[in-house]
Design an enzyme around this catalytic site. Structure first.
Site, PDB file in Angstrom:
ATOM      1  N   SER A 243      -9.786   1.678   2.705  1.00  0.00           N
ATOM      2  CA  SER A 243      -8.925   2.417   1.821  1.00  0.00           C
ATOM      3  C   SER A 243      -7.862   1.581   1.113  1.00  0.00           C
ATOM      4  O   SER A 243      -7.259   2.062   0.148  1.00  0.00           O
ATOM      5  CB  SER A 243      -8.232   3.533   2.607  1.00  0.00           C
ATOM      6  OG  SER A 243      -7.389   2.977   3.618  1.00  0.00           O
TER       7      SER A 243
ATOM      8  N   LYS B 223       0.847  -1.201   0.000  1.00  0.00           N
ATOM      9  CA  LYS B 223       0.000   0.000   0.000  1.00  0.00           C
ATOM     10  C   LYS B 223       0.882   1.250   0.000  1.00  0.00           C
ATOM     11  O   LYS B 223       1.940   1.275   0.639  1.00  0.00           O
ATOM     12  CB  LYS B 223      -0.903  -0.028   1.243  1.00  0.00           C
ATOM     13  CG  LYS B 223      -1.958   1.057   1.281  1.00  0.00           C
ATOM     14  CD  LYS B 223      -2.883   0.854   2.496  1.00  0.00           C
ATOM     15  CE  LYS B 223      -3.971   1.920   2.558  1.00  0.00           C
ATOM     16  NZ  LYS B 223      -4.892   1.731   3.682  1.00  0.00           N
TER      17      LYS B 223
ATOM     18  N   SER C 148      -9.958  -0.623   6.921  1.00  0.00           N
ATOM     19  CA  SER C 148      -9.360  -0.505   5.587  1.00  0.00           C
ATOM     20  C   SER C 148      -8.637  -1.735   5.051  1.00  0.00           C
ATOM     21  O   SER C 148      -8.268  -1.766   3.884  1.00  0.00           O
ATOM     22  CB  SER C 148      -8.391   0.675   5.548  1.00  0.00           C
ATOM     23  OG  SER C 148      -9.135   1.855   5.386  1.00  0.00           O
TER      24      SER C 148
HETATM   25  N1  GLN Z   1     -13.431   3.908   6.125  1.00  0.00           N
HETATM   26  C1  GLN Z   1     -12.822   4.286   7.356  1.00  0.00           C
HETATM   27  C2  GLN Z   1     -12.518   5.762   7.347  1.00  0.00           C
HETATM   28  O1  GLN Z   1     -12.754   6.370   6.363  1.00  0.00           O
HETATM   29  C3  GLN Z   1     -11.584   3.475   7.617  1.00  0.00           C
HETATM   30  C4  GLN Z   1     -10.345   3.980   7.019  1.00  0.00           C
HETATM   31  C5  GLN Z   1      -9.130   3.177   7.392  1.00  0.00           C
HETATM   32  O2  GLN Z   1      -9.221   2.130   8.027  1.00  0.00           O
HETATM   33  N2  GLN Z   1      -7.974   3.682   7.015  1.00  0.00           N
HETATM   34  O3  GLN Z   1     -12.045   6.317   8.303  1.00  0.00           O
END
Ligand code: GLN
Length: 499
Positions: free
Chosen positions: A164, A89, A188
């Protein structure tokens, strides 16, 4: 052995390792096969932001080490990850390579050191294929917030891959790498895994070093694997975990007694289902049906299913977002256009800041910085941030209490399967609501894993008006603090029930 696309689909880390040891193919051939898949699929799916130019050189180095060990009869000493092609990532630093967090703010930022997880994988001989797309600075749940275009679902390119870590999940689910790393602050790793039919582990907070991952919300962030099987996720987790003196929140997990490790066979795993919380999730019928069917299969396999009361879980979403906005606004302050990344010139320093941050950060990132600044401002701090911190403790206690009665808590990963691109882009609140089942786990610091219960079609199919049969579905299993091992035990049972 000719590594066709069909062959790649069946490959796991263990089977690839065995084939490398037997000489069925070389690490270079394996890397080439993945590069060919990437070349074929990435133009449409956009999982990778960059494919590294030295992939073949890295693979040659792995082959050299394998040949050397073979000559000396020391194959058994080679790590199982040697020559295994992985995707990383874009918020995890690899020295000398660009790490942009899918932001224009860091479009030309080259990492000056490697994350601890990268050092560990490198020492084991992993071949890094490239860096994967994500929501900008990991803020989002669909990979539509990237500054470099959306990533598409490997089962259906009209749908989101989740986020994400959507690039990593698409790369694994679309057979463009054997495994990947993601980061998980509120889901994410697990939610894109559920959308792409991969296994995704959010380890116990602190069990994997965060050194070298760009901080989003430091009290919640964890790095973890996205893989094709539970065993593969376990192999990577074992390779990256452990105390690191550069991350004061990290520690070594206690040695789990062998009797406890094998407790899947030794005694029934008790699975708790927080029924009243499920009712509030707005779950799609297909998801709920699949969840119930999975529980029934697990019961047949010897597990015990019972209802658990976790009355504070429905506060998770609100407290998570207050906590995240607060920590985001603090962590993002370092991107001022002076110390890191992009710089736009204004008439004075203040205008430099405003121009750089205004133009180089995307909408969602700016929204969170503003909301977090508001939440933390004098007069509101107690009402929001302090209150959220108190409620966070109640959520943690809900888990502690549930784990007095059961070994695992299970829910769906998300209220729906992968949804059409664009569905939530103009409705941030709806986007946040989709995180209802994943965020409590981060708030409590406990480990959670997404395990596919339906794999989805293996060929690419395109939006079939309301029909979601071709999309994967998953279950989320959550274990007590520092008992990630139970996830692997139950995860393998879930895989065997699926077959
Ligand atoms: N969807 C969640 C957010 O927008 C999780 C994001 C993440 O785990 N980086 O905060």
């Amino acid at each position: 052995m000719k590594l066709t696309a069909e062959k790649l689909k069946d490959l796991t880390i263990r089977s690839a390792h065995e084939a490398l040891m037997k000489g069925d193919f070389t690490a270079v051939e394996l890397a080439e096969a993945y590069l060919a898949e990437i070349e074929k699929k990435n133009p449409e799916l956009n999982a990778y932001l960059e494919v590294f130019a030295d992939v073949i050189d890295q693979a040659k180095e792995a082959d050299r080490k394998i040949a050397e060990a073979k000559k000396e009869g020391k194959e058994s000493e080679l790590d199982i990850l040697i020559g295994i092609p992985m995707a990383i990532k874009d918020n995890i630093l690899i020295k000398g390579r660009i790490a942009s967090s899918a932001s224009k703010m860091l479009e030309n930022y080259t990492a000056t050191y490697s994350a601890t997880v990268i050092e560990k994988l490198k020492a084991k001989g992993v071949v890094f294929l490239g860096r994967t797309n994500m929501d900008e600075f990991a803020m989002g749940g669909s990979t539509e917030n990237s500054a470099y275009g959306i990533t598409k679902n490997p089962h259906d390119p009209t749908c989101v891959p989740g986020g994400s870590s959507g690039g990593s999940a698409t790369a694994v689910g679309g057979n463009m790498c054997l495994a990947a790393l993601g980061s998980d602050t509120g889901g994410s790793i697990r939610q894109p895994s559920a959308f792409c039919g991969t296994v995704g582990l959010k380890p116990t907070y602190g069990s994997v070093s965060r050194y070298g991952v760009m901080a989003m919300a430091s009290s919640l962030d964890q790095i973890g694997p996205i893989a094709k099987t539970v065993e593969d996720a376990e192999i990577i987790y074992d390779a990256i975990r452990g105390f690191d003196r550069y991350d004061s929140t990290s520690y070594d997990l206690p040695e789990i007694p062998a009797s406890a490790k094998s407790f899947g066979e030794a005694r029934k795993i008790k699975i708790g289902v927080p029924e009243s919380f499920l009712n509030q999730g707005g779950i799609d019928e297909v998801v709920l049906k699949n969840f119930r069917e999975t529980l029934a299969k697990l019961e047949k396999a010897g597990c015990e299913i019972k209802t658990v009361e976790m009355p504070n879980l429905h506060y998770s979403l609100a407290t998570y977002y207050i906590t995240v906005f607060s920590e985001v606004s603090a962590n993002m302050a370092r991107f001022d256009g002076v110390r890191y990344g992009s710089h736009l010139e204004g008439k004075d320093l203040l205008e430099d800041y405003m121009k750089t941050r205004g133009e180089k950060l995307g909408r969602e990132v700016r929204r969170r910085i503003m909301l977090g600044t508001y939440v933390l401002s004098a007069g509101y701090y107690d009402a929001y941030y302090n209150k959220a911190t108190q409620v966070r403790e109640l959520i943690r206690r809900d888990y502690a209490k549930a784990f007095d009665e059961v070994d695992i808590v299970a829910t769906p990963v998300a209220p729906s399967s992968a949804y059409p691109i664009g569905k939530n882009t103009n409705d941030p609140l709806q986007m946040y609501l989709e995180d209802i089942f994943t965020v409590p786990i981060n708030m409590a610091g406990v480990p959670g894993m997404a395990v596919p219960t339906r794999l989805g079609s293996s060929e690419l199919r395109r939006g079939e008006a309301g029909n979601t049969d071709h999309l994967p579905l998953s279950i989320q299993i959550v274990a007590p603090w520092r008992r990630d091992d139970i996830l692997f035990t139950l995860g393998k049972i879930i895989e065997s029930c699926r077959a």
